[in-house]
Design an enzyme around this catalytic site. Structure first.
Site, short mmCIF file in Angstrom:
data_model
loop_
_atom_site.label_atom_id
_atom_site.label_comp_id
_atom_site.label_asym_id
_atom_site.label_seq_id
_atom_site.Cartn_x
_atom_site.Cartn_y
_atom_site.Cartn_z
N HIS A 197 0.67 -1.16 -0.11
CA HIS A 197 0.03 0.13 0.13
C HIS A 197 0.89 1.35 0.16
CE1 HIS A 197 -3.95 -1.66 0.62
NE2 HIS A 197 -3.31 -2.68 0.85
N ASP A 210 3.59 9.51 -1.16
CA ASP A 210 2.41 8.60 -0.53
C ASP A 210 2.34 7.58 -1.44
OD1 ASP A 210 0.18 8.32 1.09
OD2 ASP A 210 -0.42 10.09 0.87
P1 ADQ Z 1 -3.05 6.13 4.88
O1 ADQ Z 1 -1.60 6.83 4.97
O2 ADQ Z 1 -3.61 5.88 6.00
O3 ADQ Z 1 -3.15 4.86 3.86
P2 ADQ Z 1 -4.88 7.71 2.76
O4 ADQ Z 1 -5.01 6.79 1.60
O5 ADQ Z 1 -4.56 9.03 2.58
O6 ADQ Z 1 -3.71 7.20 3.96
O7 ADQ Z 1 -6.14 7.66 4.00
C1 ADQ Z 1 -6.93 6.63 4.28
C2 ADQ Z 1 -8.19 6.94 4.75
O8 ADQ Z 1 -8.15 7.41 6.06
C3 ADQ Z 1 -9.03 7.71 4.06
O9 ADQ Z 1 -10.39 6.98 3.74
C4 ADQ Z 1 -9.28 8.96 4.73
O10 ADQ Z 1 -10.45 9.40 4.79
C5 ADQ Z 1 -8.99 8.33 6.27
N1 ADQ Z 1 -8.72 9.56 7.08
C6 ADQ Z 1 -7.44 10.23 7.02
N2 ADQ Z 1 -7.36 11.18 7.86
C7 ADQ Z 1 -8.46 11.11 8.47
C8 ADQ Z 1 -8.91 12.13 9.66
N3 ADQ Z 1 -8.28 13.09 10.25
N4 ADQ Z 1 -10.17 11.76 10.13
C9 ADQ Z 1 -11.19 10.83 9.52
N5 ADQ Z 1 -10.54 9.88 8.51
C10 ADQ Z 1 -9.27 10.36 7.95
C11 ADQ Z 1 -1.99 3.91 3.32
C12 ADQ Z 1 -0.99 4.49 2.21
C13 ADQ Z 1 -1.83 5.46 1.20
C14 ADQ Z 1 -3.04 4.52 0.59
C15 ADQ Z 1 -3.69 3.71 1.46
C16 ADQ Z 1 -4.53 2.58 0.83
O11 ADQ Z 1 -0.02 5.47 2.91
O12 ADQ Z 1 -0.94 6.07 0.14
O13 ADQ Z 1 -3.68 5.14 -0.34
O14 ADQ Z 1 -2.80 3.11 2.51
O15 ADQ Z 1 -3.79 1.87 -0.23
#
Ligand code: ADQ
Length: 486
Positions: free
Chosen positions: A157, A365
């Site tokens: 991921h 990311d």
């Molecule tokens: P993450 O680094 O966690 O995931 P991201 O894909 O941006 O990053 O977000 C995942 C989920 O968390 C989203 O559905 C978002 O809505 C939710 N989220 C983030 N901040 C939040 C907040 N403050 N309050 C509520 N909800 C929040 C990892 C990788 C990413 C990749 C994903 C999926 O780092 O690059 O996109 O996995 O593969």
């Protein structure tokens, strides 16, 4: 149909929509195949024996959830240590933050072995196993050592960095060799796939068999780019549901005289938060028409707070936001509203829809789903503008966003100004194209494309390769892909 076995560090009940993300993405398939989801229980046992942990099995509808407890020592080595103190920073190109010398590797290896031992007796002969993310890279090798012959796929991921950055990990040869125990290794972007292809050929002497298949260590592994998407319809429905609507109305009213900018993420150094606040400050200095008007709501949910690098970042961010508000704020206008909390998933779409500009500017990311959620939540008649880092995996697909270099503070300020001033017709055209892309390559496409490729029939993945508009600045990626498929 074969049963699907999903393995990831954390396990979620797929019946609960609040779980979001992976749980929602996999729920259909797990339910239709009567699947098994295996991972860590989230419990650490103080004084527990390293390499040991109790297995818990429960039924969630047609899906079996199997989870294992970890001893506090294993959790420290495997999760905090190797996964988040070595692999997370290095894979996000932050060699300066990696802690190589702490012996975490033993904990990482021990937990992967423990998971293999606990999972093996639960497997059926025709299961298809899908392992997720950097915590579990050596799991297939451990399963194979126990005699597992089922098909095993792996999806990373987070990004895979270039060869020389990977090579900074003392155990890089062992780690990358472990990927050859899989039948299919999936990445978020073509750039990651290219890094894999270059690494295995240069460092592991792998032979490129064409079609993204590589042979080394007496095994053939197939690799591919499968950019993860969101469930666009589910997200649009959330936008129009009561909580989403309430949030939208409240925020719209409260900021009716302001231009609202929004940032949403976990508080993580990969997300480029200090750089973003500096760019916003620069915007206020350089374009004073935004004074008493532009307001940035920055939501950064708590994450990995038991690690020093994260508490340092929290302090830096608090002080930066404080200084912008101190220098520019007025009695009736606070330029930055910084919220160190989670926002309920049901309310998030309303917030996205009320914002005029979303700032999604990570330094690096894997994909970034916030960018895609923002697009899905917009009103097509009056959509907001997405400012997106060129270093997010999502930038390969979302070329109609305003792409920025998050290290270039001045450039970012200019692009934010461009976003704030973008005329309606341009906003509509860009949004239409972005929406078409995230709808076509949604989370269901992602799951199907990966599982079809794992089963050896990857019509969907080929479809994506034809459709995705690749960034013009990466001609070498295209060349490699074409030569491999010829
Ligand atoms: P993450 O680094 O966690 O995931 P991201 O894909 O941006 O990053 O977000 C995942 C989920 O968390 C989203 O559905 C978002 O809505 C939710 N989220 C983030 N901040 C939040 C907040 N403050 N309050 C509520 N909800 C929040 C990892 C990788 C990413 C990749 C994903 C999926 O780092 O690059 O996109 O996995 O593969």
């Amino acid at each position: 149909m074969s049963r699907l076995v999903v393995v990831s560090n954390r396990v979620a009940d797929p019946r609960k929509t609040a779980a979001g993300g992976l749980a929602v993405a996999l729920a259909d398939t797990l339910n239709s195949t009567g699947g098994l989801w295996f991972g860590w229980s989230g419990h650490t046992v103080e004084g527990g024996l390293p390499g040991e942990g109790e297995l818990h099995v429960q039924q969630a509808g047609d899906v079996t959830l199997a989870t294992v407890d970890l001893s506090a020592e294993d959790h420290a080595g495997y999760y905090l240590g190797y996964s988040n103190g070595v692999l997370w920073p290095v894979f996000h190109y932050r060699l300066d933050l990696a802690r190589f010398d702490a012996g975490y590797i033993t904990g990482y290896q021990r937990v992967n072995r423990l998971f293999a031992q606990k999972l093996m007796p639960l497997l059926k002969p025709d299961d298809v196993i899908w392992i997720h993310d950097y915590h579990l890279i050596p799991l297939a090798a451990e399963l194979r050592a126990l005699g597992c012959t089922q098909r095993i796929g792996f999806f990373l991921h987070i990004p895979l960095p270039p060869q020389l950055v990977i090579a900074a990990i003392p155990q890089h040869e062992w780690l990358m060799r472990a990927l050859f125990a899989y039948d299919l290794v999936g990445f978020q972007s073509e750039a990651d796939l290219l890094h894999f292809s270059r690494y295995v050929q240069a460092e592991a002497g792998a032979v490129d068999l064409g079609g993204n298949r590589f042979r080394a260590f007496n095994r053939t592994v197939r690799a591919g780019a499968f950019p993860i998407g969101i469930d666009v319809d589910e997200f649009a429905a959330l936008t129009h549901a009561r909580d989403g609507q309430d949030m939208f109305t409240r925020i719209k009213e409260e900021y009716s005289r302001r231009k609202l900018l929004l940032g949403v993420e976990r508080l993580d150094y990969s997300k480029g938060l200090p750089q973003r606040i500096r760019a916003f400050k620069r915007l206020l200095q350089k374009y004073p028409e935004n004074l008493k008007s532009a307001t940035l709501i920055q939501i950064a949910s708590p994450s990995r707070e038991d690690m020093d690098t994260y508490t340092d970042l929290l302090e830096e961010l608090e002080s930066l936001c404080g200084s912008v508000n101190g220098d520019f704020g007025e009695l009736d206008w606070m330029p930055v509203r910084y919220i160190h909390r989670n926002v309920a998933r049901k309310r998030l779409p309303g917030l996205y829809r009320a914002a005029r500009v979303a700032l999604v500017t990570p330094l690096r990311d894997g994909m970034n789903l916030v960018a895609k959620e923002f697009i899905a939540a917009q009103d097509p008649a009056d959509p907001g503008v997405l400012v997106l880092s060129r270093f997010a995996g999502a930038a390969e697909q979302l070329q109609d966003a305003l792409l920025v270099n998050p290290y270039d503070i001045d450039g970012m300020a200019d692009t934010i100004q461009q976003a704030l001033q973008m005329p309606l017709d341009e906003r509509q055209v860009r949004h239409q194209k972005l929406l078409r892309n995230i709808r076509r390559f949604d989370v269901h496409w992602w799951r199907r494309a990966f599982l079809d490729a794992l089963a050896g029939t990857d019509a969907d993945a080929a479809d994506h390769r034809r459709q995705t508009s690749m960034p013009k600045r990466q001609p070498d990626t295209l060349a490699v892909r074409e030569s491999q498929s010829s």
